[in-house]
Motif scaffolding. Structure first.
Motif, short mmCIF file in Angstrom:
data_model
loop_
_atom_site.label_atom_id
_atom_site.label_comp_id
_atom_site.label_asym_id
_atom_site.label_seq_id
_atom_site.Cartn_x
_atom_site.Cartn_y
_atom_site.Cartn_z
N UNK A 1 0.79 -1.23 0.29
CA UNK A 1 0.02 -0.37 -0.43
C UNK A 1 1.32 1.27 0.05
N UNK A 2 1.61 1.45 0.85
CA UNK A 2 2.63 2.60 0.40
C UNK A 2 3.54 2.39 -0.69
N UNK A 3 3.85 1.36 -1.33
CA UNK A 3 4.32 1.74 -2.84
C UNK A 3 3.08 2.59 -3.69
N UNK A 4 2.25 1.76 -3.60
CA UNK A 4 1.20 2.45 -4.33
C UNK A 4 0.82 4.12 -4.06
N UNK A 5 1.21 4.13 -3.13
CA UNK A 5 0.17 5.60 -2.36
C UNK A 5 2.15 6.42 -2.86
#
Length: 560
Positions: free
Chosen positions: A502-506
């Protein structure tokens, strides 16, 4: 063997072997994403504190089955391991072995060890292998391979600290090559060792096989090797087959002595087989895929309805307060009619994006997305691509996933161009929040979720259609790419891996889509502030009118 204080450590392994999860455990949040030199494939680099005095620079290499390059990912691995002048050239290799597919993993390990690298191994998925009835004698495996091997659990993190200790204090034994390639081309390898001064016969052999595709190989080297191949009547295709067979002969002996198979299927494997009867079915599989994504898009708006209403109420209250306490001016109009509604719109969309990112990451981590690639491969082949190209189309919020297409041939690279330059789903969500009213359909369904999925499917159809036109006009019907993908056992997603995903996508959303969305909002702010428009989203305004007045409200919004 002693390492320098800041060694370069490269992680290498087959696709879906747990390599990236191990990378996340080793580096935690001390990582960044870039590109390999000359290509657009993502390069993940991080830093891991091995002990008080040693911090390793860790690079997560693309997944590869062999150093014989049959894809762009494997070409990157082959180039990096052969170029001693590269800033990423590793001091030590950590090869990740999949306990569920040990035989296939050992092929890559024997190849890189024979190149002359210091190598350690991490054995992953031991618990999954045990559930499948596979028992591995780790001590015997270490003795057979003559290297340090540590079993780790990439979900719980068990064994990571012991692995760091081994990496900081590697005990390398000088062993004979697992397979001596000198007998395949003795004259050629002997003359190359004399010319280049390399101690590894296998490194000379690999350069002789792939000198035309190796980027760091100069013109003089190419001319020398080409002439040498002609003089020695060297046939790379035949020798590659003999090399692979020789290695698997050695691997079979190792597997026979260290692996015990219990034939009874375990409960988890039976569960996977039961789901796959429907998930990979030629008809039911597509129905399940459609149903899952329909539920995801409906959940986005159902789960964010309460925080969205609080955000809208807070924005309305703040707008009323500012209108009653500020003097009328261009600045006041810019604030109330422009900046405030734009901020409200962005705050409404962010929780929706978070839910979408969470659902897509859970589907990826559970193993379902691999089934989607398998399910759609036959259809995508008709348009000149493989099922792998549909992965970034389905998870269109993950910008680095577009790089998956680039290793699938000419049409795949064009598809990657379409994906990389379009933050599709975040923009769809912004437009839906701005123009589509929040009204129920058939009592329980949300209109915004239906419209978002319709835009999503239309985007996929258009992208595939454009790729098909490219196939026709560029006359690339005869170009095909190798597509191999393992169907992993279904598993519960790891919290840490989900968080990192999720961090990478954000992060990619902020770097890529965020810029475009910000420009879009700035233009709306300036227009509404200078020309007296109303930037209240239709979804907010529609809540205040009856269904009969809905069309009039939408037309009024566009000043028609």
């Amino acid at each position: 063997m002693s390492l320098k204080a800041n060694p370069r450590l490269a992680l290498l392994g087959n696709p879906n072997c747990g390599k990236t999860s191990l990378f996340n455990h080793l580096t935690r949040q001390h990582q960044r994403t870039g590109n390999f030199t000359g290509v657009t494939v993502d390069k993940k680099v991080g830093y891991s504190k091995l002990n008080e005095h040693m911090e390793a620079r860790v690079i997560d290499l693309p997944g590869a089955y062999s150093i014989y390059p049959h894809s762009q990912d494997e070409q990157i691995v082959s180039d990096l391991l052969g170029c001693t002048s590269s800033p990423d050239y590793p001091d030590i290799l950590l090869v990740v072995l999949d306990a569920c597919h040990l035989k296939r993993s050992l092929l890559l390990l024997t190849e890189v060890r024979d190149l002359g690298f210091p190598v350690l191994a991490a054995l992953t998925k031991v618990d999954a292998a045990a559930q499948q009835g596979i028992e591995i004698d780790l001590r015997s495996l270490k003795e057979q391979l003559g290297m340090q091997i540590k079993a780790v659990n990439t979900q719980s993190g068990e064994g990571i600290e012991d692995l760091k200790y081994l990496l900081s204090n590697p005990q390398m034994k000088k062993v004979a090559p697992y397979y001596d390639v000198t007998e395949l081309a003795p004259e050629l390898i002997g003359r190359m060792r004399k010319n280049y001064g390399w101690c590894s016969s296998y490194r000379c052999y690999q350069m002789a096989c792939h000198f035309e595709s190796i980027k760091w190989c100069g013109d003089e080297d190419r001319e020398f090797i080409s002439q040498l191949r002609d003089d020695c009547a060297f046939d790379s295709t035949t020798t590659q087959g003999r090399d692979t067979i020789g290695r698997y002969t050695f691997i079979d002996k190792v597997i026979e002595s260290v692996v015990t198979l219990h034939r009874r299927k375990k409960r988890r494997e039976q569960f996977t087989d039961m789901i796959d009867r429907y998930a990979t079915h030629r008809y039911w599989g597509f129905g399940l895929l459609f149903a899952l994504f329909f539920i995801v898009f409906q959940s986005i708006y159902i789960w964010t309805a309460i925080p969205g209403s609080f955000i809208r109420q807070g924005a309305d209250s703040l707008a009323s307060y500012l209108a009653g306490n500020l003097n009328p001016s261009v600045g006041t109009s810019l604030l109330i009619k422009g900046l405030l509604p734009a901020t409200e719109l962005l705050l409404v969309v962010l929780p929706q994006l978070a839910i979408l990112f969470l659902c897509l990451t859970l589907l990826e981590e559970s193993g379902y997305m691999a089934r989607v690639a398998f399910l759609t491969d036959k259809i995508m082949r008709r348009f000149g691509m493989s099922g792998k190209c549909l992965m970034p189309l389905l998870s269109g919020v993950s910008f680095e996933s577009a790089e998956v297409c680039r290793s699938t041939g000419r049409r795949g690279r064009f598809m990657a161009f379409l994906l990389h330059h379009s933050a599709r789903i975040p923009l769809y969500m912004l437009l839906v929040a701005l123009f589509v009213p929040t009204i129920p359909v058939l009592t329980y369904l949300n209109l915004q979720g239906i419209v978002l999925m319709a835009l999503y499917l239309a985007g996929i159809v258009v992208s595939i259609g454009v790729s098909y036109l490219v196939r026709i006009f560029l006359n690339t019907q005869g170009i095909h790419s190798l597509f191999m993908m393992e169907l992993p056992v279904y598993s519960m997603p790891n919290r840490h891996s989900v968080g990192v995903g999720m961090y990478e996508k954000f992060r990619h959303f902020g770097l890529e889509a965020g810029r475009l969305i910000l420009l879009f909002l700035i233009c709306l702010v300036m227009y509404n502030a200078l020309f007296g428009g109303d930037m209240t989203p239709v979804s907010t305004a529609a809540a205040k009118v009856n269904d009969a007045d809905l069309l009039a409200g939408i037309l009024s919004y566009f000043s028609l």
